[in-house]
Scaffold this motif. Structure first.
Motif, PDB file in Angstrom:
ATOM      1  N   TYR A  24      28.920   1.102  11.786  1.00 16.17           N
ATOM      2  CA  TYR A  24      28.049   2.623  10.866  1.00 16.17           C
ATOM      3  C   TYR A  24      26.879   1.827   9.685  1.00 16.17           C
ATOM      4  O   TYR A  24      27.755   0.302   9.070  1.00 16.17           O
ATOM      5  CB  TYR A  24      29.144   2.991  10.011  1.00 16.17           C
ATOM      6  CG  TYR A  24      30.131   3.702  10.491  1.00 16.17           C
ATOM      7  CD1 TYR A  24      30.634   4.005  11.617  1.00 16.17           C
ATOM      8  CD2 TYR A  24      31.288   2.830  10.873  1.00 16.17           C
ATOM      9  CE1 TYR A  24      31.149   5.407  11.976  1.00 16.17           C
ATOM     10  CE2 TYR A  24      32.168   3.615  11.455  1.00 16.17           C
ATOM     11  CZ  TYR A  24      32.724   3.874  12.060  1.00 16.17           C
ATOM     12  OH  TYR A  24      33.939   4.451  12.867  1.00 16.17           O
ATOM     13  N   PHE A  25      26.317   2.029  10.196  1.00 16.89           N
ATOM     14  CA  PHE A  25      24.711   1.498   9.220  1.00 16.89           C
ATOM     15  C   PHE A  25      23.641   1.978   8.681  1.00 16.89           C
ATOM     16  O   PHE A  25      23.251   3.294  10.174  1.00 16.89           O
ATOM     17  CB  PHE A  25      24.589   0.033   9.625  1.00 16.89           C
ATOM     18  CG  PHE A  25      23.661  -0.196  11.624  1.00 16.89           C
ATOM     19  CD1 PHE A  25      24.512   0.168  12.115  1.00 16.89           C
ATOM     20  CD2 PHE A  25      22.468  -0.350  11.704  1.00 16.89           C
ATOM     21  CE1 PHE A  25      24.076   0.423  13.290  1.00 16.89           C
ATOM     22  CE2 PHE A  25      21.726   0.043  13.147  1.00 16.89           C
ATOM     23  CZ  PHE A  25      22.769   0.429  13.668  1.00 16.89           C
ATOM     24  N   THR A  26      22.717   2.003   7.418  1.00 10.77           N
ATOM     25  CA  THR A  26      21.564   2.374   7.499  1.00 10.77           C
ATOM     26  C   THR A  26      20.489   0.893   7.336  1.00 10.77           C
ATOM     27  O   THR A  26      20.858   0.185   6.326  1.00 10.77           O
ATOM     28  CB  THR A  26      21.900   3.295   6.365  1.00 10.77           C
ATOM     29  OG1 THR A  26      23.014   4.360   6.418  1.00 10.77           O
ATOM     30  CG2 THR A  26      20.285   3.901   5.528  1.00 10.77           C
ATOM     31  N   PHE A  27      19.555   1.241   7.444  1.00 14.34           N
ATOM     32  CA  PHE A  27      18.493   0.510   6.972  1.00 14.34           C
ATOM     33  C   PHE A  27      17.023   1.337   6.664  1.00 14.34           C
ATOM     34  O   PHE A  27      16.992   2.173   6.806  1.00 14.34           O
ATOM     35  CB  PHE A  27      17.997  -0.234   8.467  1.00 14.34           C
ATOM     36  CG  PHE A  27      17.808   0.225   9.454  1.00 14.34           C
ATOM     37  CD1 PHE A  27      16.005   0.792   9.890  1.00 14.34           C
ATOM     38  CD2 PHE A  27      18.362   0.319  10.752  1.00 14.34           C
ATOM     39  CE1 PHE A  27      15.557   1.454  11.358  1.00 14.34           C
ATOM     40  CE2 PHE A  27      18.032   0.961  11.683  1.00 14.34           C
ATOM     41  CZ  PHE A  27      17.285   1.281  11.890  1.00 14.34           C
ATOM     42  N   ALA A  28      16.176   0.281   5.776  1.00 11.83           N
ATOM     43  CA  ALA A  28      15.420   1.101   5.187  1.00 11.83           C
ATOM     44  C   ALA A  28      14.145   0.333   5.761  1.00 11.83           C
ATOM     45  O   ALA A  28      13.438  -0.006   6.272  1.00 11.83           O
ATOM     46  CB  ALA A  28      14.806   0.831   3.854  1.00 11.83           C
ATOM     47  N   LEU A  29      13.506   1.720   6.090  1.00 10.93           N
ATOM     48  CA  LEU A  29      11.870   1.107   6.322  1.00 10.93           C
ATOM     49  C   LEU A  29      11.180   2.337   6.058  1.00 10.93           C
ATOM     50  O   LEU A  29      11.179   2.777   5.507  1.00 10.93           O
ATOM     51  CB  LEU A  29      11.928   1.986   8.472  1.00 10.93           C
ATOM     52  CG  LEU A  29      12.323   1.738   9.604  1.00 10.93           C
ATOM     53  CD1 LEU A  29      12.169   2.706  10.689  1.00 10.93           C
ATOM     54  CD2 LEU A  29      12.499   0.208   9.929  1.00 10.93           C
ATOM     55  N   THR A  30       9.298   1.344   5.635  1.00 10.95           N
ATOM     56  CA  THR A  30       8.312   1.865   5.353  1.00 10.95           C
ATOM     57  C   THR A  30       7.052   1.771   5.962  1.00 10.95           C
ATOM     58  O   THR A  30       6.050   0.881   5.652  1.00 10.95           O
ATOM     59  CB  THR A  30       7.866   0.987   3.398  1.00 10.95           C
ATOM     60  OG1 THR A  30       8.214  -0.307   4.020  1.00 10.95           O
ATOM     61  CG2 THR A  30       9.363   1.393   2.736  1.00 10.95           C
ATOM     62  N   ASN A  84      17.656  12.736  19.220  1.00 12.38           N
ATOM     63  CA  ASN A  84      18.121  10.844  19.160  1.00 12.38           C
ATOM     64  C   ASN A  84      20.009  10.600  19.250  1.00 12.38           C
ATOM     65  O   ASN A  84      20.964   9.834  18.618  1.00 12.38           O
ATOM     66  CB  ASN A  84      17.686  10.939  17.367  1.00 12.38           C
ATOM     67  CG  ASN A  84      18.428  11.656  16.780  1.00 12.38           C
ATOM     68  OD1 ASN A  84      19.408  12.600  16.612  1.00 12.38           O
ATOM     69  ND2 ASN A  84      17.853  11.035  15.305  1.00 12.38           N
ATOM     70  N   ASP A  85      20.453  12.031  20.050  1.00  8.93           N
ATOM     71  CA  ASP A  85      22.071  11.623  20.425  1.00  8.93           C
ATOM     72  C   ASP A  85      22.031  10.224  21.610  1.00  8.93           C
ATOM     73  O   ASP A  85      21.018  10.972  22.354  1.00  8.93           O
ATOM     74  CB  ASP A  85      23.272  12.648  21.177  1.00  8.93           C
ATOM     75  CG  ASP A  85      23.246  13.431  19.927  1.00  8.93           C
ATOM     76  OD1 ASP A  85      22.666  13.296  18.882  1.00  8.93           O
ATOM     77  OD2 ASP A  85      23.738  14.040  19.886  1.00  8.93           O
ATOM     78  N   ILE A  86      22.770   9.534  21.719  1.00 13.24           N
ATOM     79  CA  ILE A  86      22.778   8.376  23.105  1.00 13.24           C
ATOM     80  C   ILE A  86      24.720   8.799  23.447  1.00 13.24           C
ATOM     81  O   ILE A  86      25.148   9.450  23.185  1.00 13.24           O
ATOM     82  CB  ILE A  86      23.100   6.928  22.179  1.00 13.24           C
ATOM     83  CG1 ILE A  86      22.197   7.072  22.037  1.00 13.24           C
ATOM     84  CG2 ILE A  86      23.430   6.185  23.647  1.00 13.24           C
ATOM     85  CD1 ILE A  86      20.161   6.627  22.176  1.00 13.24           C
ATOM     86  N   LEU A 139      20.558   9.460  12.161  1.00 13.58           N
ATOM     87  CA  LEU A 139      20.015  10.797  11.013  1.00 13.58           C
ATOM     88  C   LEU A 139      18.913  10.402  10.278  1.00 13.58           C
ATOM     89  O   LEU A 139      19.255   8.848   9.509  1.00 13.58           O
ATOM     90  CB  LEU A 139      21.699  11.042  10.349  1.00 13.58           C
ATOM     91  CG  LEU A 139      21.202  11.922   9.014  1.00 13.58           C
ATOM     92  CD1 LEU A 139      20.870  13.192   9.678  1.00 13.58           C
ATOM     93  CD2 LEU A 139      22.720  12.049   8.701  1.00 13.58           C
ATOM     94  N   THR A 140      18.005  10.722  10.285  1.00 10.62           N
ATOM     95  CA  THR A 140      17.126   9.743   9.726  1.00 10.62           C
ATOM     96  C   THR A 140      16.871  10.761   8.003  1.00 10.62           C
ATOM     97  O   THR A 140      16.456  11.941   8.656  1.00 10.62           O
ATOM     98  CB  THR A 140      15.748   9.903   9.757  1.00 10.62           C
ATOM     99  OG1 THR A 140      15.683   9.372  11.949  1.00 10.62           O
ATOM    100  CG2 THR A 140      14.025   9.421   9.650  1.00 10.62           C
ATOM    101  N   LYS A 141      17.053   9.860   6.462  1.00 11.77           N
ATOM    102  CA  LYS A 141      16.244  10.887   5.872  1.00 11.77           C
ATOM    103  C   LYS A 141      15.133  10.272   4.924  1.00 11.77           C
ATOM    104  O   LYS A 141      14.889   8.594   5.486  1.00 11.77           O
ATOM    105  CB  LYS A 141      18.223  10.523   4.836  1.00 11.77           C
ATOM    106  CG  LYS A 141      18.911  12.041   5.300  1.00 11.77           C
ATOM    107  CD  LYS A 141      20.183  11.408   4.341  1.00 11.77           C
ATOM    108  CE  LYS A 141      21.151  11.709   3.849  1.00 11.77           C
ATOM    109  NZ  LYS A 141      20.210  13.066   3.983  1.00 11.77           N
ATOM    110  N   LEU A 163      15.148   6.017   5.929  1.00  6.78           N
ATOM    111  CA  LEU A 163      16.456   5.496   5.589  1.00  6.78           C
ATOM    112  C   LEU A 163      16.816   6.167   7.337  1.00  6.78           C
ATOM    113  O   LEU A 163      17.251   7.501   7.078  1.00  6.78           O
ATOM    114  CB  LEU A 163      17.612   6.108   4.527  1.00  6.78           C
ATOM    115  CG  LEU A 163      17.293   6.132   2.886  1.00  6.78           C
ATOM    116  CD1 LEU A 163      17.948   6.362   2.681  1.00  6.78           C
ATOM    117  CD2 LEU A 163      16.824   4.149   3.175  1.00  6.78           C
ATOM    118  N   VAL A 164      17.298   5.228   7.798  1.00  9.18           N
ATOM    119  CA  VAL A 164      18.004   5.843   9.672  1.00  9.18           C
ATOM    120  C   VAL A 164      19.302   5.095   9.579  1.00  9.18           C
ATOM    121  O   VAL A 164      19.230   4.188   9.082  1.00  9.18           O
ATOM    122  CB  VAL A 164      17.286   4.923  10.204  1.00  9.18           C
ATOM    123  CG1 VAL A 164      17.841   5.083  11.416  1.00  9.18           C
ATOM    124  CG2 VAL A 164      15.365   4.961  10.373  1.00  9.18           C
TER     125      VAL A 164
END
Ligand code: BTN
Length: 258
Positions: free
Chosen positions: A77-83, A118-120, A131-133, A145-146
């Motif tokens: 379970y992870f979330t990463f930040a993109l700009t 985006n389901d695998i 899930l993208t926020k 945030l992905v």
């Protein structure tokens, strides 16, 4: 395809530090044994592009449409930040980028496909959700945030259409290695592939194409055949009377999750 038959390595900060990718995504990986949700935690931290929050268990993991995301030990379970350069980079397209990155990575371990957006999926079961926020400051989007949940070594699910790499292949996997592969492949798609190449490859893996799809549209359920995925990531499907492009929404695909 990697053979992970006898390996069973759970997530840990030590293991992640030892094998972490050298690029942008995951350049700073922070691991927790348990969180309510990786989204909650990453929002408490100073956001820099590539920051990744990972945990072994979530007590309040959530998915699209407010659904619960089962987050028992054994999953990642992870979330990463993109700009990304907002304006040039359409936000729904980031979803497509991440789905392709994850699919490319997981295909090293088992044959899998993408259910738009985006389901695998593997063998008609869902093994990963994304899930993208957005994060907004002064009315402007400053970061994405992905959040990604991958069912790896977990083997009990409340919903019948869920499965894990383990329940499908009978093998156990090193969760740290799978996370690293996902971060590397997603970064490759995000930073090195053209939009055209991304869509071409996405379409090769997309289970919707040519299948009957049903979607809630303008207050009713309509069905048609999925005919294309457009350059901006929207899905086109044809009913008996019209061709419709949708940018987001819950789509069911005949034969998948049934
Ligand atoms: C979906 O509904 O398919 C998306 C599921 C997303 C689940 C992940 S797990 C890590 C991150 N934290 C959450 O609470 N949700 C996402």
């Amino acid at each position: 395809m990697q053979n992970s038959n006898k390996i069973s390595a759970s997530l840990s900060q030590h293991a992640l530090d030892a094998i972490k990718p050298s690029g942008l995504l995951g350049k700073k990986i922070i691991f927790y044994d348990e969180l309510s949700s990786t989204f909650d935690k990453i929002k408490e931290l100073p956001l820099t592009e590539g920051l990744t929050v990972v945990c072994a268990k979530q007590t309040n993991g959530f998915g699209r449409l407010g659904r619960t995301w089962e987050s028992n030990k054994g999953g990642i379970y992870f979330t990463f930040a993109l700009t990304p350069p907002f304006g040039n980079f359409e936000i729904p397209f980031v979803t497509i980028v991440c789905a392709l990155g994850v699919c490319r990575a997981l295909r090293d371990f088992l044959p899998c496909s993408i259910k738009w957006p985006n389901d695998i999926v593997c063998k008609s079961k869902k093994i990963c959700g994304i899930l993208t926020k957005t994060i907004a400051e002064n009315g402007k989007i400053s970061a994405l945030l992905v959040g990604i949940g991958v069912n790896v070594n977990n083997d009990r699910f409340d919903v019948p259409h869920a499965a894990s790499l383990k329940t499908i292949t009978g093998k156990t996997y090193d969760e740290n290695i799978i996370l690293r592969k996902i971060l590397e492949e997603t970064e490759f798609v995000y930073t090195h592939m053209t939009a055209g190449d991304i869509i071409t490859e996405y379409k090769k893996h997309c289970v919707n194409l040519g299948r009957q799809v049903t979607i809630a549209y303008k207050g009713k359920e309509i069905s048609g055949i999925c005919t294309d995925i457009q350059k901006n990531g929207s899905m086109t499907f044809s009913t008996e009377t019209e061709s419709i492009d949708i940018h987001s929404g819950e789509v069911s695909v005949k034969g998948i999750y049934e």
